[in-house]
Scaffold this motif. Sequence first.
Motif, PDB file in Angstrom:
ATOM      1  N   LEU A  43       0.999  -1.247  -0.159  1.00  0.00           N
ATOM      2  CA  LEU A  43       0.156  -0.109  -0.040  1.00  0.00           C
ATOM      3  C   LEU A  43       1.037   1.277   0.004  1.00  0.00           C
ATOM      4  O   LEU A  43       0.454   2.244  -0.578  1.00  0.00           O
ATOM      5  CB  LEU A  43      -1.030  -0.104   1.142  1.00  0.00           C
ATOM      6  CG  LEU A  43      -1.813  -1.027   1.182  1.00  0.00           C
ATOM      7  CD1 LEU A  43      -3.061  -1.195   2.318  1.00  0.00           C
ATOM      8  CD2 LEU A  43      -3.020  -0.760  -0.174  1.00  0.00           C
ATOM      9  N   ASP A  44       2.064   1.339   0.773  1.00  0.00           N
ATOM     10  CA  ASP A  44       3.029   2.257   0.377  1.00  0.00           C
ATOM     11  C   ASP A  44       3.323   2.570  -0.879  1.00  0.00           C
ATOM     12  O   ASP A  44       3.426   3.718  -1.358  1.00  0.00           O
ATOM     13  CB  ASP A  44       4.162   2.141   1.433  1.00  0.00           C
ATOM     14  CG  ASP A  44       3.838   2.042   2.930  1.00  0.00           C
ATOM     15  OD1 ASP A  44       2.751   2.646   3.247  1.00  0.00           O
ATOM     16  OD2 ASP A  44       4.859   1.992   3.502  1.00  0.00           O
ATOM     17  N   ASP A  45       3.710   1.518  -1.740  1.00  0.00           N
ATOM     18  CA  ASP A  45       4.141   1.637  -3.173  1.00  0.00           C
ATOM     19  C   ASP A  45       3.028   2.150  -4.074  1.00  0.00           C
ATOM     20  O   ASP A  45       3.105   2.973  -4.694  1.00  0.00           O
ATOM     21  CB  ASP A  45       4.299   0.156  -3.720  1.00  0.00           C
ATOM     22  CG  ASP A  45       5.636  -0.298  -3.000  1.00  0.00           C
ATOM     23  OD1 ASP A  45       6.417   0.686  -2.318  1.00  0.00           O
ATOM     24  OD2 ASP A  45       6.022  -1.670  -3.376  1.00  0.00           O
ATOM     25  N   VAL A  46       1.660   1.841  -3.471  1.00  0.00           N
ATOM     26  CA  VAL A  46       0.720   2.095  -4.266  1.00  0.00           C
ATOM     27  C   VAL A  46       0.300   3.671  -4.101  1.00  0.00           C
ATOM     28  O   VAL A  46      -0.079   4.281  -5.109  1.00  0.00           O
ATOM     29  CB  VAL A  46      -0.694   1.324  -4.092  1.00  0.00           C
ATOM     30  CG1 VAL A  46      -1.945   2.149  -4.612  1.00  0.00           C
ATOM     31  CG2 VAL A  46      -0.510  -0.116  -4.088  1.00  0.00           C
ATOM     32  N   THR A  92       1.302   0.188  -9.420  1.00  0.00           N
ATOM     33  CA  THR A  92       0.186  -0.490  -9.540  1.00  0.00           C
ATOM     34  C   THR A  92       0.585  -1.890  -9.544  1.00  0.00           C
ATOM     35  O   THR A  92       1.625  -2.165 -10.120  1.00  0.00           O
ATOM     36  CB  THR A  92      -0.394  -0.337 -11.000  1.00  0.00           C
ATOM     37  OG1 THR A  92      -0.930   1.039 -10.968  1.00  0.00           O
ATOM     38  CG2 THR A  92      -1.798  -1.204 -11.237  1.00  0.00           C
ATOM     39  N   TYR A  93      -0.382  -2.709  -8.966  1.00  0.00           N
ATOM     40  CA  TYR A  93      -0.078  -4.109  -8.542  1.00  0.00           C
ATOM     41  C   TYR A  93      -1.443  -5.033  -9.172  1.00  0.00           C
ATOM     42  O   TYR A  93      -2.501  -4.540  -9.039  1.00  0.00           O
ATOM     43  CB  TYR A  93       0.107  -4.307  -7.094  1.00  0.00           C
ATOM     44  CG  TYR A  93       1.341  -4.323  -6.343  1.00  0.00           C
ATOM     45  CD1 TYR A  93       2.267  -5.055  -6.260  1.00  0.00           C
ATOM     46  CD2 TYR A  93       1.616  -2.853  -5.829  1.00  0.00           C
ATOM     47  CE1 TYR A  93       3.310  -4.925  -5.843  1.00  0.00           C
ATOM     48  CE2 TYR A  93       2.704  -2.734  -5.406  1.00  0.00           C
ATOM     49  CZ  TYR A  93       3.475  -3.564  -5.143  1.00  0.00           C
ATOM     50  OH  TYR A  93       4.712  -3.194  -4.494  1.00  0.00           O
ATOM     51  N   HIS A  94      -0.923  -6.021  -9.799  1.00  0.00           N
ATOM     52  CA  HIS A  94      -1.904  -6.951 -10.341  1.00  0.00           C
ATOM     53  C   HIS A  94      -1.811  -8.397  -9.044  1.00  0.00           C
ATOM     54  O   HIS A  94      -0.677  -8.636  -8.809  1.00  0.00           O
ATOM     55  CB  HIS A  94      -1.740  -7.641 -11.767  1.00  0.00           C
ATOM     56  CG  HIS A  94      -2.411  -6.660 -12.688  1.00  0.00           C
ATOM     57  ND1 HIS A  94      -2.503  -6.797 -13.894  1.00  0.00           N
ATOM     58  CD2 HIS A  94      -2.682  -5.260 -12.597  1.00  0.00           C
ATOM     59  CE1 HIS A  94      -2.980  -5.888 -14.573  1.00  0.00           C
ATOM     60  NE2 HIS A  94      -3.121  -4.902 -13.565  1.00  0.00           N
ATOM     61  N   VAL A  95      -2.916  -8.559  -8.634  1.00  0.00           N
ATOM     62  CA  VAL A  95      -2.760  -9.741  -7.514  1.00  0.00           C
ATOM     63  C   VAL A  95      -3.278 -11.007  -8.213  1.00  0.00           C
ATOM     64  O   VAL A  95      -4.181 -10.953  -9.129  1.00  0.00           O
ATOM     65  CB  VAL A  95      -3.729  -9.342  -6.330  1.00  0.00           C
ATOM     66  CG1 VAL A  95      -3.981 -10.497  -5.380  1.00  0.00           C
ATOM     67  CG2 VAL A  95      -3.493  -8.029  -5.771  1.00  0.00           C
ATOM     68  N   VAL A 151      -4.635  -3.309  -7.845  1.00  0.00           N
ATOM     69  CA  VAL A 151      -4.530  -2.468  -6.799  1.00  0.00           C
ATOM     70  C   VAL A 151      -3.608  -1.350  -6.974  1.00  0.00           C
ATOM     71  O   VAL A 151      -2.654  -1.397  -7.637  1.00  0.00           O
ATOM     72  CB  VAL A 151      -3.933  -3.070  -5.527  1.00  0.00           C
ATOM     73  CG1 VAL A 151      -3.583  -1.903  -4.426  1.00  0.00           C
ATOM     74  CG2 VAL A 151      -4.643  -4.381  -5.092  1.00  0.00           C
ATOM     75  N   ARG A 152      -4.627  -0.154  -7.550  1.00  0.00           N
ATOM     76  CA  ARG A 152      -3.669   0.922  -8.031  1.00  0.00           C
ATOM     77  C   ARG A 152      -4.149   2.265  -7.381  1.00  0.00           C
ATOM     78  O   ARG A 152      -5.342   2.071  -6.573  1.00  0.00           O
ATOM     79  CB  ARG A 152      -4.419   1.059  -9.581  1.00  0.00           C
ATOM     80  CG  ARG A 152      -5.468   1.494  -9.764  1.00  0.00           C
ATOM     81  CD  ARG A 152      -5.882   1.449 -11.389  1.00  0.00           C
ATOM     82  NE  ARG A 152      -7.386   1.292 -11.408  1.00  0.00           N
ATOM     83  CZ  ARG A 152      -8.366   2.465 -11.380  1.00  0.00           C
ATOM     84  NH1 ARG A 152      -7.683   3.548 -11.052  1.00  0.00           N
ATOM     85  NH2 ARG A 152      -9.550   2.353 -11.560  1.00  0.00           N
ATOM     86  N   PRO A 153      -3.390   3.403  -7.367  1.00  0.00           N
ATOM     87  CA  PRO A 153      -3.907   4.609  -6.667  1.00  0.00           C
ATOM     88  C   PRO A 153      -5.074   5.219  -7.357  1.00  0.00           C
ATOM     89  O   PRO A 153      -5.459   4.886  -8.642  1.00  0.00           O
ATOM     90  CB  PRO A 153      -2.753   5.392  -6.876  1.00  0.00           C
ATOM     91  CG  PRO A 153      -1.861   5.034  -7.936  1.00  0.00           C
ATOM     92  CD  PRO A 153      -2.283   3.497  -8.089  1.00  0.00           C
TER      93      PRO A 153
END
Length: 92
Positions: free
Chosen positions: A17-20, A25-28, A38-40
């Motif tokens: 979440l700190d990176d976001v 952006t993360y794909h889970v 998961v993206r800002p």
Amino acid sequence: MKVISQRELAARSKAVLDDVEAGETYHVTRNGTEIAEVRPLGSRRRFVPVEELQRKWRNAPRVDYTAMRAEADEFYGDEDRIGDDDNPWERK
């Protein structure tokens, strides 16, 4: 964009979440299949400067109050409408 497993997301949620928050952006994935992103939030702001609001309002379309009133009267009917001289709080 980074790919991360569901288990890794659970284990490292704060770091992810700190990176976001920093724009990543993360794909889970679950069992090797991507299931979520998961993206800002792109346009989330707490403060909008007055100058920006004025600029946007300046370019907004004009409101034709006469046409708006006619449309409302057509939709709702004008027989029960309170006029400019009527007091809405006066008991009859």
